[in-house]
Design a protein around this motif. Structure first.
Motif, short mmCIF file in Angstrom:
data_model
loop_
_atom_site.label_atom_id
_atom_site.label_comp_id
_atom_site.label_asym_id
_atom_site.label_seq_id
_atom_site.Cartn_x
_atom_site.Cartn_y
_atom_site.Cartn_z
N ALA A 1 -64.65 -85.44 61.40
CA ALA A 1 -65.89 -85.74 62.12
C ALA A 1 -65.75 -87.05 62.87
O ALA A 1 -66.67 -87.86 62.90
CB ALA A 1 -67.07 -85.78 61.15
N GLY A 2 -64.56 -87.29 63.43
CA GLY A 2 -64.34 -88.50 64.22
C GLY A 2 -64.08 -89.75 63.40
O GLY A 2 -64.22 -90.86 63.91
N GLN A 3 -63.68 -89.60 62.12
CA GLN A 3 -63.41 -90.77 61.28
C GLN A 3 -62.17 -91.52 61.77
O GLN A 3 -61.18 -90.91 62.20
CB GLN A 3 -63.21 -90.35 59.82
CG GLN A 3 -64.38 -89.60 59.20
CD GLN A 3 -64.29 -88.09 59.34
OE1 GLN A 3 -63.57 -87.57 60.20
NE2 GLN A 3 -65.01 -87.38 58.48
N THR A 4 -62.21 -92.84 61.66
CA THR A 4 -61.06 -93.67 62.02
C THR A 4 -60.42 -94.20 60.75
O THR A 4 -61.07 -94.84 59.92
CB THR A 4 -61.47 -94.84 62.92
OG1 THR A 4 -61.96 -94.31 64.17
CG2 THR A 4 -60.29 -95.75 63.21
N ILE A 5 -59.11 -93.94 60.59
CA ILE A 5 -58.36 -94.28 59.39
C ILE A 5 -57.32 -95.34 59.73
O ILE A 5 -56.51 -95.14 60.65
CB ILE A 5 -57.64 -93.05 58.80
CG1 ILE A 5 -58.54 -91.81 58.82
CG2 ILE A 5 -57.08 -93.36 57.43
CD1 ILE A 5 -59.74 -91.87 57.95
N SER A 6 -57.33 -96.46 59.02
CA SER A 6 -56.29 -97.48 59.21
C SER A 6 -54.96 -96.96 58.68
O SER A 6 -54.91 -96.30 57.63
CB SER A 6 -56.67 -98.77 58.49
OG SER A 6 -57.83 -99.33 59.06
N VAL A 7 -53.87 -97.31 59.36
CA VAL A 7 -52.56 -96.78 58.96
C VAL A 7 -51.52 -97.88 58.80
O VAL A 7 -50.98 -98.09 57.73
CB VAL A 7 -52.06 -95.72 59.97
CG1 VAL A 7 -50.67 -95.26 59.60
CG2 VAL A 7 -53.02 -94.54 60.00
N SER A 8 -51.14 -98.61 59.87
CA SER A 8 -50.13 -99.67 59.85
C SER A 8 -48.76 -99.17 59.41
O SER A 8 -48.22 -99.57 58.36
CB SER A 8 -50.58 -100.83 58.95
OG SER A 8 -49.71 -101.92 59.07
N ARG A 9 -48.17 -98.30 60.24
CA ARG A 9 -46.85 -97.76 59.91
C ARG A 9 -46.21 -97.22 61.18
O ARG A 9 -46.91 -96.77 62.09
CB ARG A 9 -46.98 -96.65 58.86
CG ARG A 9 -45.66 -96.18 58.28
CD ARG A 9 -45.91 -95.25 57.11
NE ARG A 9 -44.67 -94.73 56.58
CZ ARG A 9 -44.59 -93.89 55.55
NH1 ARG A 9 -45.71 -93.49 54.95
NH2 ARG A 9 -43.42 -93.44 55.12
N ALA B 1 -51.68 -98.36 64.32
CA ALA B 1 -52.73 -99.19 63.71
C ALA B 1 -53.81 -98.33 63.08
O ALA B 1 -54.33 -98.67 62.01
CB ALA B 1 -53.35 -100.11 64.75
N SER B 2 -54.16 -97.23 63.72
CA SER B 2 -55.21 -96.37 63.19
C SER B 2 -55.11 -94.99 63.81
O SER B 2 -54.50 -94.79 64.86
CB SER B 2 -56.60 -96.96 63.47
OG SER B 2 -56.87 -96.96 64.86
N VAL B 3 -55.74 -94.04 63.13
CA VAL B 3 -55.84 -92.67 63.62
C VAL B 3 -57.31 -92.27 63.58
O VAL B 3 -57.97 -92.40 62.55
CB VAL B 3 -55.02 -91.70 62.74
CG1 VAL B 3 -55.25 -90.25 63.19
CG2 VAL B 3 -53.54 -92.05 62.78
N THR B 4 -57.83 -91.80 64.72
CA THR B 4 -59.17 -91.25 64.77
C THR B 4 -59.07 -89.74 64.77
O THR B 4 -58.41 -89.15 65.63
CB THR B 4 -59.93 -91.74 66.02
OG1 THR B 4 -60.05 -93.16 65.97
CG2 THR B 4 -61.31 -91.13 66.08
N LEU B 5 -59.69 -89.12 63.79
CA LEU B 5 -59.62 -87.67 63.65
C LEU B 5 -60.49 -86.97 64.68
O LEU B 5 -61.40 -87.58 65.26
CB LEU B 5 -60.07 -87.28 62.24
CG LEU B 5 -59.26 -87.90 61.08
CD1 LEU B 5 -59.85 -87.47 59.74
CD2 LEU B 5 -57.80 -87.50 61.17
N PRO B 6 -60.23 -85.69 64.92
CA PRO B 6 -61.08 -84.94 65.85
C PRO B 6 -62.54 -84.95 65.44
O PRO B 6 -62.88 -85.12 64.27
CB PRO B 6 -60.50 -83.52 65.80
CG PRO B 6 -59.07 -83.73 65.40
CD PRO B 6 -59.09 -84.88 64.45
N SER B 7 -63.41 -84.77 66.40
CA SER B 7 -64.85 -84.76 66.14
C SER B 7 -65.26 -83.45 65.48
O SER B 7 -64.53 -82.46 65.49
CB SER B 7 -65.63 -84.98 67.43
OG SER B 7 -65.33 -83.94 68.35
N GLY B 8 -66.46 -83.47 64.92
CA GLY B 8 -67.00 -82.29 64.26
C GLY B 8 -68.09 -82.70 63.31
O GLY B 8 -68.45 -83.87 63.20
N SER B 9 -68.62 -81.75 62.57
CA SER B 9 -69.65 -82.04 61.57
C SER B 9 -68.99 -82.33 60.23
O SER B 9 -68.06 -81.63 59.83
CB SER B 9 -70.60 -80.86 61.41
OG SER B 9 -71.43 -81.05 60.27
#
Length: 703
Positions: free
Chosen positions: A580-588, A680-688
């Motif tokens: 649902a458009g979440q942004t996840i920190s990664v650093s890799r 640095a981060s990954v933003t997932l696809p949008s959705g509910s």
């Protein structure tokens, strides 16, 4: 190895991790006057005189003595005494009698009842403190059985009973609340307080900071009302895990306080629930019970109940549930059952305020249709299940539902002449009932609902983020209390009341530190409790055992040449992210961004974004075939194949009816990365984020 055995071996880990809700509760007591100290070492070769140099070596020596004020009996750590300990004599308010432990180390002494009715028995005594022991009472057959039993049978009043700091486990109590021996269930638990109806009450009854697990019939029970109400009842800070029935039952008590307890996996364990009904924490035939700061989660389904909370028959005055956290319970959030027992229906007022409920989604409060009922400032978040509310609408009910957050993909709210709604917030597939005043519709912008970065749900995920339409949008009402779930004053410093359980000023929008912190769906359940899952709105889910057979278990898994961290060791907590458009920190850094997951309700696809530490970004497309599909989507491949999955059981006490033999799959997908840069981060696809069509991600890594 069965899932049930595996779960029992994890209970110690669970208790150690759960300090947020069921932390230690300090209980003040009187200064103890000095009295004789007696020592017991059941491994000693000879019967001594009870001194530290010549300890008693059997429970029969303890039982032969009548103790007095200030006496103490200490059992040697790491040593087991087999039989029943029977307390004799009474202390006083200044000098209670103490049962405790001595010796080096932290291992508790063990009292093993070895299948007796009770292992530690306090009958018609006052001012005893039982602490720092392990009490167990196993048997190859189940019957009416307890670990610790406090009993009042004489007409004299009793006082000053404290049960604290014990481990009570493997009590072979009865698990069937139906049929000829149904009464055995009511009188079976880890810690039992029982009074004859003509007996004197107990004043100053404290049951605190105990770890109760694998006990048949329930965890902690006060059963039956004496000639007058028990008073000064405190049940606090207990961890109750995997017991075969109710977590906490309070009967026959005046203003009992039940707080900061945790109940998990109700109905399971070594002596599981068999048939009938049980619930999380509830009061019956009492006056003004108060339940606060408790947590109930992952209960098995039962015939009707299995709710976290219940106001039952014979309640006088007000029944209050406030500042509690419940999630993923087989029967839902709340049961109002004042009119469905053999006890009188006094139509006590029901107050339900500032609680957080995740994926419980059911209130059955119309069984007693005349109780005045106030449901204020709760957060009801149904990630995976439809909302199912039944509320009192009788002439004297005057049910008021105000300042609540209702989030669900499906569901509707009841209406009636004596049922009013004010300034609630609705999002997803639920809409305001006709005639509601000041309703708000829109995303409440909760911080990270469902997130489980430590493997367990976090109530902190239900704080409001800045920009939430719930901020300051509630009504200032009488009866709200002085604080919210998190301790913020009500009204807050600005004089406002929010909608929902958080009355703060809003926290910054969340950037998730891990995929687990963003988990918002329960996609995996156990074979012995398939009702836990909610991968689809119909309640289907993967089987944890089937996944393990496919090589997917907690820790590290490998798929298509890529190593992933597999997320969830405790089935029934959120274990995947519905994108649902979440942004996840990664650093890799790496050459590819890899995922394991699937689509629901068909093949699903969406666009996400990778951001690098140098400020650049790139979009990617993630596609997964449906979990029921027999073939992967183009450019993806199979990660794991399972020959069955779970659905809601058609028979509550037969989990095999929740098994569907249709094959299901997990899929692997990867998108290219610029390996010369650091992600640095990954933003997932949008959705509910709610159950329905979309992309589900169980694991993600840069490789």
């Amino acid at each position: 190895m069965t899932a049930r055995i595996r779960h029992r071996r994890l209970t110690g880990i669970i208790v150690a991790a759960l300090t947020g809700i069921a932390g230690a509760v300090a209980v003040a007591g009187p200064a103890q006057a000095a009295g004789p100290d007696y020592y017991v070492d059941c491994a000693a070769p000879a019967a001594g005189d009870g001194s530290s140099t010549s300890p008693w070596n059997s429970l029969s020596q303890v039982n032969a003595r009548t103790f007095g004020p200030g006496d103490a009996v200490y059992f040697k750590r790491g040593v087991t005494c087999v039989g029943v300990l029977v307390a004799k004599g009474s202390g006083n308010a200044v000098a209670p009698i103490v049962l405790g432990a001595y010796g080096a180390g932290t291992q508790r002494p063990v009292i093993n009842g070895n299948g007796a009715d009770t292992a530690v028995y306090l009958k018609d005594v006052s001012y005893w403190k039982v602490t720092d022991l392990r009490v167990t009472n196993p048997s190859s057959t189940r019957a009416q059985r307890n670990g610790v039993k406090v009993e009042s049978s004489s007409t004299a009043a009793k006082a000053g009973i404290e049960i604290t700091g014990l481990e009570v486990d493997n009590v072979a109590g009865w698990g069937d609340k139906t049929g000829t021996n149904a009464g055995w269930f009511i009188l079976s638990s880890g810690i039992m307080v029982y009074s004859a109806s003509t007996a004197g009450p107990i004043s100053g009854l404290k049951i605190t900071n105990n770890y109760v697990h694998d006990t048949g019939g329930g965890g902690i029970k006060i059963s039956n009302k004496p000639s007058q109400y028990h008073t000064g009842v405190l049940i606090a800070g207990n961890s109750i895990i995997s017991v075969g029935g109710d977590g906490i039952v309070v009967h026959g008590s005046d203003a009992p306080l039940v707080e900061r307890n945790r109940f998990d996996n109700g109905g399971g364990g070594a002596y599981p629930f068999v048939a009938g009904n049980f619930a999380g924490m509830w009061a019956i035939n009492s006056r003004d019970p108060l339940f606060q700061f408790n947590e109930v989660t992952r209960q098995y389904p039962s015939n009707f109940d299995s709710t976290a909370w219940d106001c039952d028959g014979g309640i006088v005055g007000t029944c209050t549930y406030q500042y509690n956290f419940s999630h993923n319970n087989g029967g839902g959030f709340f049961l109002g059952c004042q009119g469905c027992t053999s006890y009188p229906n006094y139509a006590a007022k029901q107050i339900i305020r500032f609680n957080i409920s995740q994926d419980d989604c059911r209130i059955a409060a119309n069984l007693e249709n005349s109780s005045p009922t106030e449901i204020y400032n709760n957060t009801f978040y149904c990630m995976s299940r439809p909302l199912d509310l039944k509320l009192p609408t009788g002439t004297s009910a005057n049910t008021k539902v105000a300042n609540n957050i209702f989030v669900a993909a499906q569901g509707s709210l009841p209406t009636g002449t004596n049922l009013t709604y004010q300034k609630n917030l609705y999002w997803g597939g639920v809409t305001p009932p006709a005639g509601e005043t000041g309703a708000v519709q829109g995303d409440p912008k909760l911080s990270f609902p469902g997130g489980t970065s430590t493997g367990f749900n976090s109530a902190n995920g239900y704080r409001l983020s800045t920009g939430s339409p719930a901020l300051g949008a509630g009504n200032v009402l009488s009866g709200l209390g002085a604080r919210d779930y998190f301790g913020t004053p009500v009204p807050n410093a600005a004089g406002n009341v929010n909608i929902g359980a958080d009355n703060g000023s809003g926290v910054p929008p969340k950037t998730f530190s891990s995929l687990g912190e963003a988990f918002n769906n329960v996609g995996i359940s156990r074979d012995d409790n398939p009702r836990l899952g909610g991968y689809t709105l119909s309640g289907r889910s993967y089987s944890g055992e089937a996944l393990e057979l496919a090589g997917f278990r907690y820790g590290t898994v490998n798929s298509n040449g890529t190593s992933f961290g597999w997320p969830q060791r405790y089935y029934g907590f959120p274990d995947n992210v519905k994108a649902a458009g979440q942004t996840i920190s990664v650093s890799r850094s790496g050459s590819r961004l890899a995922f394991i997951g699937s689509g629901t309700y068909g093949t699903q696809s969406g666009t996400g974004t990778v951001r690098y530490t140098d400020g650049t970004s790139a979009n990617f497309t993630l596609t997964f075939a449906d979990w029921l599909s027999t073939s992967a989507a183009p450019g993806t491949s199979l990660a794991a194949a399972m020959t069955y999955h779970h659905k809601p059981p058609s028979t509550y006490n037969n989990p095999s009816t929740g098994r569907d033999e249709a094959d299901v799959n997990l899929w692997y997908a990867a998108v290219p990365l610029n390996s010369a840069k650091t992600v640095a981060s990954v933003t997932l696809p949008s959705g509910s984020p709610l159950a329905g069509g979309g992309l589900h991600i169980f694991a993600m890594t840069v490789a």
